[in-house]
Design an enzyme around this catalytic site. Structure first.
Site, PDB file in Angstrom:
ATOM      1  N   LYS A  56      -5.420 -10.047  -6.413  1.00  0.00           N
ATOM      2  CA  LYS A  56      -6.585 -10.164  -5.419  1.00  0.00           C
ATOM      3  C   LYS A  56      -7.802  -9.329  -5.829  1.00  0.00           C
ATOM      4  O   LYS A  56      -7.342  -8.174  -6.404  1.00  0.00           O
ATOM      5  CB  LYS A  56      -6.092  -9.717  -4.064  1.00  0.00           C
ATOM      6  CG  LYS A  56      -7.190 -10.015  -3.033  1.00  0.00           C
ATOM      7  CD  LYS A  56      -6.312  -9.725  -1.643  1.00  0.00           C
ATOM      8  CE  LYS A  56      -6.432  -8.091  -1.529  1.00  0.00           C
ATOM      9  NZ  LYS A  56      -5.926  -7.760  -0.167  1.00  0.00           N
ATOM     10  N   LYS A  86       0.681  -1.101  -0.059  1.00  0.00           N
ATOM     11  CA  LYS A  86      -0.038  -0.057  -0.031  1.00  0.00           C
ATOM     12  C   LYS A  86       0.783   1.084  -0.129  1.00  0.00           C
ATOM     13  O   LYS A  86       0.480   2.356  -0.572  1.00  0.00           O
ATOM     14  CB  LYS A  86      -1.011  -0.051   1.242  1.00  0.00           C
ATOM     15  CG  LYS A  86      -2.004  -1.127   1.061  1.00  0.00           C
ATOM     16  CD  LYS A  86      -3.322  -0.471   2.113  1.00  0.00           C
ATOM     17  CE  LYS A  86      -4.441  -1.683   1.606  1.00  0.00           C
ATOM     18  NZ  LYS A  86      -5.520  -1.277   2.629  1.00  0.00           N
ATOM     19  N   LYS A  90     -10.999  -3.572  -3.267  1.00  0.00           N
ATOM     20  CA  LYS A  90     -11.415  -2.405  -3.429  1.00  0.00           C
ATOM     21  C   LYS A  90     -10.712  -1.210  -4.064  1.00  0.00           C
ATOM     22  O   LYS A  90     -11.228  -0.274  -4.451  1.00  0.00           O
ATOM     23  CB  LYS A  90     -12.005  -1.767  -1.970  1.00  0.00           C
ATOM     24  CG  LYS A  90     -12.848  -2.731  -1.127  1.00  0.00           C
ATOM     25  CD  LYS A  90     -12.925  -2.251   0.191  1.00  0.00           C
ATOM     26  CE  LYS A  90     -13.556  -3.372   1.086  1.00  0.00           C
ATOM     27  NZ  LYS A  90     -13.325  -3.016   2.566  1.00  0.00           N
TER      28      LYS A  90
HETATM   29  P1  TYM Z   1     -10.973  -5.308   4.425  1.00  0.00           P
HETATM   30  O1  TYM Z   1     -11.905  -4.504   4.749  1.00  0.00           O
HETATM   31  O2  TYM Z   1      -9.901  -5.230   3.469  1.00  0.00           O
HETATM   32  O3  TYM Z   1     -11.688  -6.964   4.048  1.00  0.00           O
HETATM   33  C1  TYM Z   1     -12.847  -7.399   4.806  1.00  0.00           C
HETATM   34  C2  TYM Z   1     -12.850  -8.686   5.017  1.00  0.00           C
HETATM   35  O4  TYM Z   1     -12.874  -9.139   3.638  1.00  0.00           O
HETATM   36  C3  TYM Z   1     -11.729 -10.089   3.237  1.00  0.00           C
HETATM   37  N1  TYM Z   1     -11.275  -9.972   1.760  1.00  0.00           N
HETATM   38  C4  TYM Z   1     -11.143 -10.801   0.866  1.00  0.00           C
HETATM   39  N2  TYM Z   1     -11.567 -12.528   1.205  1.00  0.00           N
HETATM   40  C5  TYM Z   1     -11.644 -13.082  -0.069  1.00  0.00           C
HETATM   41  N3  TYM Z   1     -11.064 -12.522  -1.145  1.00  0.00           N
HETATM   42  C6  TYM Z   1     -10.833 -11.330  -1.362  1.00  0.00           C
HETATM   43  N4  TYM Z   1     -10.589 -10.896  -2.628  1.00  0.00           N
HETATM   44  C7  TYM Z   1     -10.932 -10.464  -0.075  1.00  0.00           C
HETATM   45  N5  TYM Z   1     -10.670  -9.295   0.001  1.00  0.00           N
HETATM   46  C8  TYM Z   1     -11.101  -8.923   1.229  1.00  0.00           C
HETATM   47  C9  TYM Z   1     -10.817  -9.583   4.296  1.00  0.00           C
HETATM   48  O5  TYM Z   1      -9.822 -10.826   4.348  1.00  0.00           O
HETATM   49  C10 TYM Z   1     -11.409  -9.412   5.388  1.00  0.00           C
HETATM   50  O6  TYM Z   1     -11.801 -10.364   6.301  1.00  0.00           O
HETATM   51  N6  TYM Z   1      -7.691  -5.070   8.176  1.00  0.00           N
HETATM   52  C11 TYM Z   1      -9.020  -5.686   7.875  1.00  0.00           C
HETATM   53  C12 TYM Z   1     -10.143  -5.014   8.476  1.00  0.00           C
HETATM   54  C13 TYM Z   1      -9.989  -4.988  10.215  1.00  0.00           C
HETATM   55  C14 TYM Z   1      -9.979  -6.357  10.956  1.00  0.00           C
HETATM   56  C15 TYM Z   1      -9.856  -5.868  12.178  1.00  0.00           C
HETATM   57  C16 TYM Z   1     -10.299  -7.644  10.449  1.00  0.00           C
HETATM   58  C17 TYM Z   1      -9.676  -4.135  10.985  1.00  0.00           C
HETATM   59  N7  TYM Z   1      -9.608  -4.481  12.110  1.00  0.00           N
HETATM   60  C18 TYM Z   1     -10.006  -6.854  13.250  1.00  0.00           C
HETATM   61  C19 TYM Z   1     -10.450  -8.596  11.538  1.00  0.00           C
HETATM   62  C20 TYM Z   1     -10.316  -8.248  12.618  1.00  0.00           C
HETATM   63  C21 TYM Z   1      -9.412  -5.248   6.213  1.00  0.00           C
HETATM   64  O7  TYM Z   1      -8.725  -4.372   5.827  1.00  0.00           O
HETATM   65  O8  TYM Z   1     -10.189  -5.919   5.773  1.00  0.00           O
END
Ligand code: TYM
Length: 331
Positions: A194, A111, A197
């Site tokens: 992947k 990032k 967003k």
């Molecule tokens: P984020 O917002 O990027 O994504 C939310 C959830 O979706 C999953 N995900 C995917 N799974 C499969 N294929 C994909 N292409 C894909 N893109 C996203 C992510 O693995 C996630 O589970 N850092 C985290 C948010 C967060 C969090 C936390 C998660 C903040 N604090 C505490 C768990 C516990 C994030 O950016 O997710």
């Protein structure tokens, strides 16, 4: 039997990767765990710095989660910035975490890109806030997609380090739950990237806000290859493999079964079957999202109540952490 915590960033709309990799599991786990689900706006601020968009996306994420089946009566659903204990615990944990641990995080490297001097400090300390999210509830299980695995390992290291330094076993070591077939859904334009967003091409992902026509068009235009039949071979056929995985996850059937069914099918036929299935599964969610968004007062009330319930759990844990490190109690 343990407590679940998980989060999602309100950076852009929620996409099929989020849904298949995480949210559909969040919904199911409500039956067997005590669940806390969080819209992590403070994490989103590391990259999204437009207040209007932040507000809009946060409400849209709330609508998407409720529409997908997160039940605010059974689970706690709230917005991260509304519960101050996350930031407060982050400071303590950032004094436990080591620079070297954070330096190893691949997501920061991706990032921040080449211009690291110019990256926000929050992007670097992002995983510490994430550890605080989980630990401030003493959560034991964290359902996420594959891409969050490294961050969860760090959260375990931070918890263990805090426990050793300040007080045995305040924090349980959280277990990642990486469930189902679609733990890493790939871009529709490039099967080696992947679904994300942050991809500039909207054609690369299916959003939960997409209508039936948009879904069908995106699958029709999805990258394919010229090999006959649809088979699973992520090395040689990343796009075919990704679409098979998506189909299996949406149908909730084993991938091998889907592969057998479509082994002799052309790409165009398979894509149209996949589009039909996706529309069947996603359009009720889409319709419910629109209905919920028409009444923002209802969603805001859910989030307000969620924040109160979350703060009631996080407050006492933060207090324990304050005592353990030697901060004076003001009362
Ligand atoms: P984020 O917002 O990027 O994504 C939310 C959830 O979706 C999953 N995900 C995917 N799974 C499969 N294929 C994909 N292409 C894909 N893109 C996203 C992510 O693995 C996630 O589970 N850092 C985290 C948010 C967060 C969090 C936390 C998660 C903040 N604090 C505490 C768990 C516990 C994030 O950016 O997710």
């Amino acid at each position: 039997q343990g407590r679940i915590f998980s989060g999602i960033q309100p950076t852009h709309g929620i996409h099929l990767g989020n849904y298949l990799g995480a949210i559909r599991h969040w919904v199911r786990l409500q039956g067997s765990y005590d669940c806390i689900y969080c819209i992590v706006d403070q994490h989103a601020l590391t990259t999204l710095q437009d207040p209007q968009e932040m507000r809009r996306n946060t409400r849209e994420a709330a609508a998407a989660l409720v529409a997908a089946g997160v039940d605010p009566k059974r689970s706690i659903l709230f917005v991260q910035s509304n519960v101050a204990a996350h930031s407060q615990l982050t400071w303590i944990l950032s004094c436990v975490a080591r620079m070297g641990w954070l330096n190893r995080m691949t997501q920061f490297k991706e990032k921040a890109g080449k211009d690291r001097e110019n990256a926000p400090v929050g992007l670097f300390t992002y995983p510490v806030l994430m550890a605080a999210d989980i630990l401030v509830y003493k959560a034991t299980h964290v359902p996420v997609g594959e891409d969050q695995k490294q961050h969860l390992e760090l959260a375990r290291d931070i918890a263990g380090s805090f426990n050793r330094r300040f007080g045995n076993e305040l924090f349980p070591l959280p277990e990642p739950m990486i469930l189902g077939e679609a733990t890493r859904v790939m871009s529709l334009r490039d099967g080696t990237k992947k679904m994300s967003k942050s991809d500039p091409s909207d054609q690369s992902r299916i959003n939960l806000t997409d209508d039936a026509d948009a879904i069908a068009l995106k699958f029709r235009r999805a990258k394919s290859d010229s090999i006959l039949g649809i088979t699973y071979d992520p090395e040689a056929r990343p796009e075919a493999s990704n679409l098979l995985t998506i189909y299996a996850a949406l149908a909730d059937r084993p991938r091998a079964e889907i592969e057998a069914e479509f082994a002799g099918t052309s790409f165009s036929e398979f894509k149209s079957r996949l589009a039909d299935l996706a529309v069947e599964k996603l359009s009720p969610i889409n319709a419910e999202m629109r209905r919920l968004q028409a009444d923002p007062g209802y969603l805001d009330a859910i989030l307000r109540e969620g924040a109160e319930r979350a703060a009631a759990i996080a407050g006492p844990v933060l207090k324990e952490a304050y005592e353990l490190v030697g901060f004076l109690d003001p009362r």
